[in-house]
Design a protein around this motif. Structure first.
Motif, PDB file in Angstrom:
ATOM      1  N   ALA A 217       0.828  -1.207   0.000  1.00 10.14           N
ATOM      2  CA  ALA A 217       0.000   0.000   0.000  1.00 10.14           C
ATOM      3  C   ALA A 217       0.860   1.254   0.000  1.00 10.14           C
ATOM      4  CB  ALA A 217      -0.933  -0.004   1.210  1.00 10.14           C
ATOM      5  N   ARG A 218       1.852   1.288   0.878  1.00  4.69           N
ATOM      6  CA  ARG A 218       2.715   2.462   0.956  1.00  4.69           C
ATOM      7  C   ARG A 218       3.535   2.614  -0.317  1.00  4.69           C
ATOM      8  NH1 ARG A 218       6.027   3.551   6.398  1.00  4.69           N
ATOM      9  NH2 ARG A 218       3.870   3.452   7.111  1.00  4.69           N
ATOM     10  N   ALA A 219       3.969   1.508  -0.861  1.00  6.67           N
ATOM     11  CA  ALA A 219       4.752   1.568  -2.095  1.00  6.67           C
ATOM     12  C   ALA A 219       3.911   2.092  -3.252  1.00  6.67           C
ATOM     13  CB  ALA A 219       5.307   0.181  -2.430  1.00  6.67           C
ATOM     14  N   ILE A 220       2.661   1.642  -3.348  1.00  2.28           N
ATOM     15  CA  ILE A 220       1.785   2.097  -4.418  1.00  2.28           C
ATOM     16  C   ILE A 220       1.522   3.590  -4.290  1.00  2.28           C
ATOM     17  CG2 ILE A 220      -0.550   1.931  -5.360  1.00  2.28           C
ATOM     18  CD1 ILE A 220       1.231  -0.362  -6.152  1.00  2.28           C
ATOM     19  N   ILE A 221       1.295   4.057  -3.066  1.00  4.93           N
ATOM     20  CA  ILE A 221       1.071   5.484  -2.859  1.00  4.93           C
ATOM     21  C   ILE A 221       2.297   6.284  -3.280  1.00  4.93           C
ATOM     22  CG2 ILE A 221       0.773   7.256  -1.083  1.00  4.93           C
ATOM     23  CD1 ILE A 221      -1.082   5.344   0.377  1.00  4.93           C
ATOM     24  N   LEU A 222       3.480   5.783  -2.934  1.00  4.42           N
ATOM     25  CA  LEU A 222       4.715   6.459  -3.325  1.00  4.42           C
ATOM     26  C   LEU A 222       4.832   6.527  -4.846  1.00  4.42           C
ATOM     27  CD1 LEU A 222       7.479   7.642  -2.609  1.00  4.42           C
ATOM     28  CD2 LEU A 222       8.364   5.314  -2.461  1.00  4.42           C
ATOM     29  N   TYR A 223       4.544   5.421  -5.488  1.00  5.08           N
ATOM     30  CA  TYR A 223       4.626   5.362  -6.950  1.00  5.08           C
ATOM     31  C   TYR A 223       3.591   6.284  -7.599  1.00  5.08           C
ATOM     32  CZ  TYR A 223       4.556   3.285 -11.638  1.00  5.08           C
ATOM     33  OH  TYR A 223       4.604   3.078 -12.996  1.00  5.08           O
ATOM     34  N   GLU A 224       2.357   6.258  -7.100  1.00  7.81           N
ATOM     35  CA  GLU A 224       1.319   7.102  -7.678  1.00  7.81           C
ATOM     36  C   GLU A 224       1.562   8.580  -7.371  1.00  7.81           C
ATOM     37  OE1 GLU A 224      -0.829   6.342  -9.784  1.00  7.81           O
ATOM     38  OE2 GLU A 224      -0.600   4.174  -9.736  1.00  7.81           O
ATOM     39  N   THR A 399      -4.179   0.302  -9.570  1.00  7.47           N
ATOM     40  CA  THR A 399      -2.815  -0.219  -9.613  1.00  7.47           C
ATOM     41  C   THR A 399      -2.612  -1.264  -8.532  1.00  7.47           C
ATOM     42  OG1 THR A 399      -1.990   1.882 -10.464  1.00  7.47           O
ATOM     43  CG2 THR A 399      -0.371   0.377  -9.538  1.00  7.47           C
ATOM     44  N   GLU A 400      -3.144  -1.001  -7.347  1.00  7.67           N
ATOM     45  CA  GLU A 400      -3.037  -1.987  -6.271  1.00  7.67           C
ATOM     46  C   GLU A 400      -3.835  -3.241  -6.607  1.00  7.67           C
ATOM     47  OE1 GLU A 400      -4.132  -2.499  -1.565  1.00  7.67           O
ATOM     48  OE2 GLU A 400      -3.882  -0.490  -2.396  1.00  7.67           O
ATOM     49  N   ALA A 401      -5.004  -3.054  -7.221  1.00  8.89           N
ATOM     50  CA  ALA A 401      -5.820  -4.204  -7.600  1.00  8.89           C
ATOM     51  C   ALA A 401      -5.083  -5.096  -8.594  1.00  8.89           C
ATOM     52  CB  ALA A 401      -7.145  -3.729  -8.201  1.00  8.89           C
ATOM     53  N   VAL A 402      -4.341  -4.482  -9.507  1.00  3.12           N
ATOM     54  CA  VAL A 402      -3.562  -5.247 -10.481  1.00  3.12           C
ATOM     55  C   VAL A 402      -2.575  -6.158  -9.764  1.00  3.12           C
ATOM     56  CG1 VAL A 402      -1.758  -5.070 -12.249  1.00  3.12           C
ATOM     57  CG2 VAL A 402      -3.783  -3.619 -12.377  1.00  3.12           C
ATOM     58  N   MET A 403      -1.933  -5.635  -8.736  1.00  2.31           N
ATOM     59  CA  MET A 403      -0.884  -6.373  -8.048  1.00  2.31           C
ATOM     60  C   MET A 403      -1.392  -7.612  -7.312  1.00  2.31           C
ATOM     61  SD  MET A 403       2.000  -5.085  -8.669  1.00  2.31           S
ATOM     62  CE  MET A 403       2.587  -3.644  -9.529  1.00  2.31           C
ATOM     63  N   HIS A 467     -11.730 -11.031  -3.913  1.00  2.00           N
ATOM     64  CA  HIS A 467     -10.715 -11.320  -2.901  1.00  2.00           C
ATOM     65  C   HIS A 467      -9.819 -10.130  -2.571  1.00  2.00           C
ATOM     66  CE1 HIS A 467      -8.617 -11.709  -6.742  1.00  2.00           C
ATOM     67  NE2 HIS A 467      -7.491 -11.515  -6.072  1.00  2.00           N
ATOM     68  N   ILE A 468      -9.844  -9.074  -3.365  1.00  2.00           N
ATOM     69  CA  ILE A 468      -8.848  -8.017  -3.177  1.00  2.00           C
ATOM     70  C   ILE A 468      -9.051  -7.226  -1.894  1.00  2.00           C
ATOM     71  CG2 ILE A 468      -8.437  -7.791  -5.646  1.00  2.00           C
ATOM     72  CD1 ILE A 468     -10.023  -5.245  -5.643  1.00  2.00           C
ATOM     73  N   ASP A 469     -10.233  -7.314  -1.290  1.00  3.60           N
ATOM     74  CA  ASP A 469     -10.469  -6.644  -0.011  1.00  3.60           C
ATOM     75  C   ASP A 469     -10.526  -7.620   1.152  1.00  3.60           C
ATOM     76  OD1 ASP A 469     -10.524  -3.911  -0.645  1.00  3.60           O
ATOM     77  OD2 ASP A 469     -12.553  -4.072  -1.456  1.00  3.60           O
ATOM     78  N   ASP A 470     -10.037  -8.854   0.922  1.00  7.05           N
ATOM     79  CA  ASP A 470     -10.053  -9.850   1.989  1.00  7.05           C
ATOM     80  C   ASP A 470      -8.996  -9.596   3.048  1.00  7.05           C
ATOM     81  OD1 ASP A 470     -12.117 -11.122   0.803  1.00  7.05           O
ATOM     82  OD2 ASP A 470     -10.916 -12.721  -0.105  1.00  7.05           O
ATOM     83  N   HIS A 471      -7.990  -8.766   2.702  1.00 11.15           N
ATOM     84  CA  HIS A 471      -6.945  -8.454   3.673  1.00 11.15           C
ATOM     85  C   HIS A 471      -7.222  -7.096   4.280  1.00 11.15           C
ATOM     86  CE1 HIS A 471      -5.866  -7.002  -0.323  1.00 11.15           C
ATOM     87  NE2 HIS A 471      -5.289  -5.981   0.292  1.00 11.15           N
TER      88      HIS A 471
END
Length: 488
Positions: A217-224, A399-403, A467-471
């Motif tokens: 999550a933090r990495a995606i925010i940094l990238y975006e 982007t996070e969903a893709v990962m 499943h992407i919101d299971d965590h």
């Protein structure tokens, strides 16, 4: 997006002969579980396993140094293999991450850089809007196709060499574009620029995701955030330098990319090659997973709206380079703010898929309003700037969903997604320019319809993405977002 680290201990770890698992926290990174007494011939080994939302790490930690423990992190096969010094900057990220993020900002400048100079190029080189829009089409088409080989290249030569190769290509082709005498030459050199962009962007995303502390999550925010800042400053730089000459922005990017090249050389450690080289067919096989295919098609459709906004709007606005630069700078700023501040909060409260659907739907509505009032410049300006909010939320979440949409390596998922998104959407800039020669509002209507169709595709395929919101979502603080913004 969980940031929780799961321990990986050896069987019978409490026995005298078995290795002992000791949990230690590196002062610059997340808590790690380390095997400090391995009996293997290869020396001390430590295994730290992240949950499914984060990359697995293999750590070799030696504490015999006079200066204290040193941690070296090696990515697994899920992306370009890296060896990273875990000593971080005061912002909580390793210096190598900031080096790649800075280079990403410069790379993303290339997307909006040409916006303020589209009309001057057309006027001075006697080209129509559709011909000038080919600057985007060639760039995006080559970027999308080249995404298929980025994983192959990075897995064989390593992340650092791939990043540097991409930057070098951008430096060369941006300079050649600045020396061009016809629109056709610029279009051709923008294609070469797209090749370098593909090598860099795909590898940069996997590098940041694998190296940043705090999880995916933090990495995606940094990238975006890097994406938003790059897109925001790109038009601004294009407007300032374009006010001198339409050639100025191209040379400006070459200089900035040279700075980024040096930063990567100095700050990013050389990493080992991936244990298992990526196959050329891997991205196509990844698209067999319905979740990844749904997200990719959704992105393809809203890209028609995105590039209508980006490549066509400067023509009906019919304003100077400085004005266009500031308008799209405002759009990019809102995109970055929405990516960093709004997206995590909205995701935590409403869920990933619902917020992607809402954000893309609002963008479609925004384009429809611009179509209705295409003759009114204040409405077009407001529509451009507001679109940054919707796209910022969407970019981060999709982007996070893709990962995590398919059980494949992250670099492979990124390559497959980018191929469909960019190569498929490459026709959008040219189509918008061509339609705009007939009707000023028609490109906005087509963009709105395509974007709305993206929402339909997403909702129709939501069962494959359940499943992407299971965590558990990772917490994101204002301080963290400020650190990202200031660091870039």
């Amino acid at each position: 997006m969980s940031t929780r680290t799961r321990t990986a201990t050896e069987p019978d770890s409490t026995s005298a002969s078995g290795p002992e698992a000791v949990a230690q926290r590196d002062h610059a990174g997340p808590a790690l579980v380390l095997d400090r007494h391995s009996t293997s011939a290869s020396g001390p080994e430590a295994v730290a396993q992240r949950d499914h939302a984060g990359p697995a790490l293999v750590l070799d930690r030696h504490s015999t140094s006079a200066s204290g423990p040193e941690a070296v992190a090696q990515r697994d096969h899920a992306g370009p293999a890296l060896v990273l010094d875990r000593h971080s900057t005061s912002t909580g990220q390793p210096k190598a991450v900031w080096a790649v993020a800075f280079a990403s900002v410069i790379a993303f400048m290339g997307i909006g850089l040409v916006d303020p100079i589209l009309k001057p190029i057309g006027e001075q080189l006697h080209a129509s809007p559709s011909q000038v829009s080919l600057l985007f089409t060639s760039y995006m088409l080559v970027t999308g196709v080249a995404m298929l080989v980025t994983g192959v290249v990075s897995s064989r030569f390593g992340a650092k060499k791939t990043l540097l190769a991409g930057l070098a290509l951008i430096i060369v082709f941006a300079s050649l574009a600045g020396m061009s005498g016809t629109v056709g030459q610029i279009v051709g050199f923008r294609a070469g620029w797209g090749l370098g962009n593909a090598l860099f962007i795909a590898t940069a995303l996997a590098t940041i995701v694998g190296a940043a502390s705090g999880g995916v999550a933090r990495a995606i925010i940094l990238y975006e955030a890097a994406l938003g800042i790059g897109i925001a400053t790109g038009p601004l730089l294009g407007g300032v330098l374009g006010g001198i000459s339409w050639r100025g922005p191209f040379f400006g990017v070459s200089v900035l990319m040279a700075v980024a090249f040096i930063a990567i050389v100095v700050l990013l450690p050389e990493g080992p090659k991936a244990a298992t080289p990526t196959s050329l067919t891997a991205p196509f096989k990844a698209l067999r997973h319905r979740g990844l295919l749904v997200v990719s098609i959704t992105a393809l459709l809203y890209n028609f709206g995105f590039f209508t906004l980006l490549a066509y709007t400067p023509f009906p606005l019919d304003m100077g380079t400085y004005a266009i630069g500031f308008i799209f700078c405002g759009w990019g700023i809102l995109l970055a703010v929405a990516s960093v501040f709004f997206a995590p909060k909205l995701q935590h409260r409403f869920g990933t898929l619902p917020m992607i659907a809402v954000a893309v739907g609002l963008f479609a509505a925004d384009l429809a309003v611009m179509a209705l009032f295409a003759e009114h410049k204040p409405v077009l300006i407001a529509g451009v700037v507001l679109a940054g909010l919707f796209l910022g939320v969407n970019n981060t979440l999709i982007t996070e969903a893709v990962m995590i949409s398919a059980p494949v390596e992250r670099s492979t998922a990124s390559a497959a997604y980018s191929f469909v998104r960019f190569a498929g959407g490459a026709a959008a800039p040219w189509l918008a320019g061509k339609l705009g020669e007939t009707s000023v509002s028609l490109p906005f209507w087509v963009g709105a319809v395509c974007t709305a169709a993206g929402v339909v595709v997403l909702l129709a395929g939501r069962s494959a993405l359940a499943h992407i919101d299971d965590h558990d979502p990772a917490p994101h603080s204002v301080e963290e977002a400020q650190a990202v913004t200031v660091g870039d």
